[in-house]
Design an enzyme around this catalytic site. Structure first.
Site, short mmCIF file in Angstrom:
data_model
loop_
_atom_site.label_atom_id
_atom_site.label_comp_id
_atom_site.label_asym_id
_atom_site.label_seq_id
_atom_site.Cartn_x
_atom_site.Cartn_y
_atom_site.Cartn_z
N CYS A 72 0.76 -1.26 0.00
CA CYS A 72 0.00 0.00 0.00
C CYS A 72 0.79 1.31 0.00
CB CYS A 72 -0.93 0.00 1.21
SG CYS A 72 -1.94 -1.47 1.38
N HIS A 130 -2.56 7.05 3.86
CA HIS A 130 -1.45 6.13 4.13
C HIS A 130 -0.07 6.69 3.77
CE1 HIS A 130 -0.57 1.52 4.54
NE2 HIS A 130 -0.32 2.20 5.63
CA LIG Z 1 -2.94 -2.29 -0.87
#
Ligand SMILES: [Ca+2]
Length: 481
Positions: A72, A130
């Site tokens: 991610c 993120h």
């Molecule tokens: Ca991911």
């Protein structure tokens, strides 16, 4: 080094570049942990994705579309900077810690929405961030006029419960531009509806919208009626996963409908991709699978084999890209920033510090032999791979083993190691990778699992022995997945 690149016949055409007055809106839609083979246009038969399939048919499908990292955070850092994230030490997922002004994407890096802002675009980010949870890393401070979503690596799809341990922010309140925000019902749908609102609020000016769904990332949660639609899928994980993809697809349909309704669709460039491949079970992590399928690819999320980094990848711009196009040579998520900034600033070429290429240039040149291009990966500073334009791949995915060499054009499942047969090619690729790596820095982020553990231990160690015996701390230290 010269490696001849096979010319390939492609059905791609584009019109001339437009004037500054009709600069397109740009929308990037990203799925999270979605398997390559989990859309209709990449071969799924048990999951219905009519809106993604229509989007694919309306533009170009990149059949060799890659992201810069097999999971991610770093993948998003590459996407949004348009630069390999190893250039600035973002090589693992950042821990969720709003109080840590060092735990995020280097503030000296400029995200491409900031570049778009400078040439008059309104910019919005919706969904998962993120890239750091402290103020210096907040989307509103990194080039987005608008943000609705969550700053960590994922979120529960139904619950906000501030009494629970933080757990990477999964149960925290969502936020809108730094202020707590509610959502009713199912998170994926809430994000879609907010994206529709953004389109309606910004229709008068060129805009950039980044819709970062956390679907179909775990936890595997979906509305009952969506799960019921897939009752014929026997496996519980696959059934819930299918429902999550289904609701995301419906949300993408709502966003595309909003563009259509306001007369914007023809001149809006829409990208779709996943941030990494679908997680697959491994010997050490048998429960890792999230119900996804990467088709014939080897491995999944976390691997540098194609299962980890080769993703569904679409660009649709009805005004400029011929519908039904297919592009087979490798492209990478870095190209999205390069394309967007080029188009928005009325230039054929992206700024020199961006590492992608303008895809419009690639598409217009599709019937010619292209110049050689290499794509590079590095994870944790120890695992690495490189892919050339002929789709030869040299890879070390397991540091305990020897490197491998594959011809993806005939061996997409990476089963036939050519290292012993073609050591010269492997050596050429190895040197090319080393040359690229020369400009990288060491990772600067503590892996989030270690980070939480060490931070908690630091405070536990500071508690006097006497206090410990009295039952301090009063609440259990949260454990992190
Ligand atoms: Ca991911």
């Amino acid at each position: 080094m010269k490696i001849l690149v096979a010319s390939i016949v492609l059905s791609v055409s584009i019109a001339c570049v437009g004037s500054a007055e009709d600069r397109p809106n740009i929308v990037v839609i990203m799925a999270d942990d979605m398997g390559y083979a989990d859309t209709g246009f990449t071969g799924a038969t048990d999951i219905q994705t009519p809106h993604l399939d229509a989007l694919a048919a309306s533009g170009v499908v990149f059949t060799s579309g890659y992201v810069t990292h097999p999971y991610c955070g770093p993948s998003r850092a590459g996407l949004l900077t348009g630069r390999y994230q190893q250039r600035f030490g973002f090589e693992t997922n950042p821990a969720y810690d709003p109080a840590n002004p060092y735990m995020g994407l280097d503030v000296n890096e400029q995200l491409f929405p900031k570049r778009l802002q400078k040439v008059g675009y309104r910019t919005g980010a919706i969904g998962k961030w993120h890239l750091g949870a402290a103020a210096p890393f907040h989307p509103n401070n990194r080039g987005f006029n608008y943000f609705y979503g969550f700053l960590g690596g994922g979120h529960d799809y139904f619950t906000i419960d501030l009494r629970k341990p933080v757990k990477e922010g999964y149960t925290e309140a969502l936020e809108r531009n730094g202020k707590p925000a509610v959502f009713d019902g199912y998170l994926t749908t809430a994000l879609s509806e907010d994206a529709v609102d953004f389109v309606e609020s910004n229709k008068a000016s060129p805009f950039f919208l980044y819709v970062a769904y956390n679907a179909p990332h775990a936890p595997l949660q979906a509305p009952d009626e969506a799960i019921a639609k897939y009752a014929d899928i026997e496996d519980s994980k696959r059934r819930r996963y299918a429902a999550m993809v289904d609701v995301m697809d419906a949300g993408i349909g709502k966003i595309l409908d909003a563009l259509e309704e306001h007369g914007l669709r023809d001149n809006t460039l829409v990208f779709f991709l996943s941030d990494n491949g679908g997680p697959q079970s491994t010997k050490s992590q048998p429960s890792k699978w999230n119900g996804s399928s990467n088709g014939d690819f080897r491995g999944g999320k976390g691997n540098l084999y194609d299962g980890g980094v080769h993703v569904p990848f679409i660009a649709s711009w009805p005004k400029r890209i011929a519908k039904g196009s297919v592009y087979e040579m490798p492209v990478i998520s870095l190209d999205i920033a390069a394309t967007a900034v080029s188009i928005a600033s009325g230039s054929d070429q992206p700024p020199t510090d961006l590492e992608g290429v303008n895809l419009m240039g690639l598409l217009s040149n599709a019937n010619q032999t292209s110049t050689q291009r290499f794509l590079y990966w590095r994870d944790g500073g120890v695992r690495w791979s490189i892919l050339d334009s002929n789709r030869n791949k040299h890879i070390l995915d397991n540091p305990g083993r020897t490197p491998e060499l594959f011809h993806l054009s005939t061996d997409i499942s990476e089963q036939n190691d050519r290292m012993n047969a073609e050591p010269e090619l492997a050596e050429q690729l190895r040197r090319e990778w080393l040359s690229w790596n020369h400009s990288n820095v060491a990772g600067r982020l503590e892996p989030y699992k270690n980070y939480h553990k060490e931070r908690d231990q630091f405070f536990l160690d500071s508690i006097p022995e006497g206090a410990k015996s009295e039952g301090y701390p009063a609440t259990p230290v949260p454990t992190f997945k």
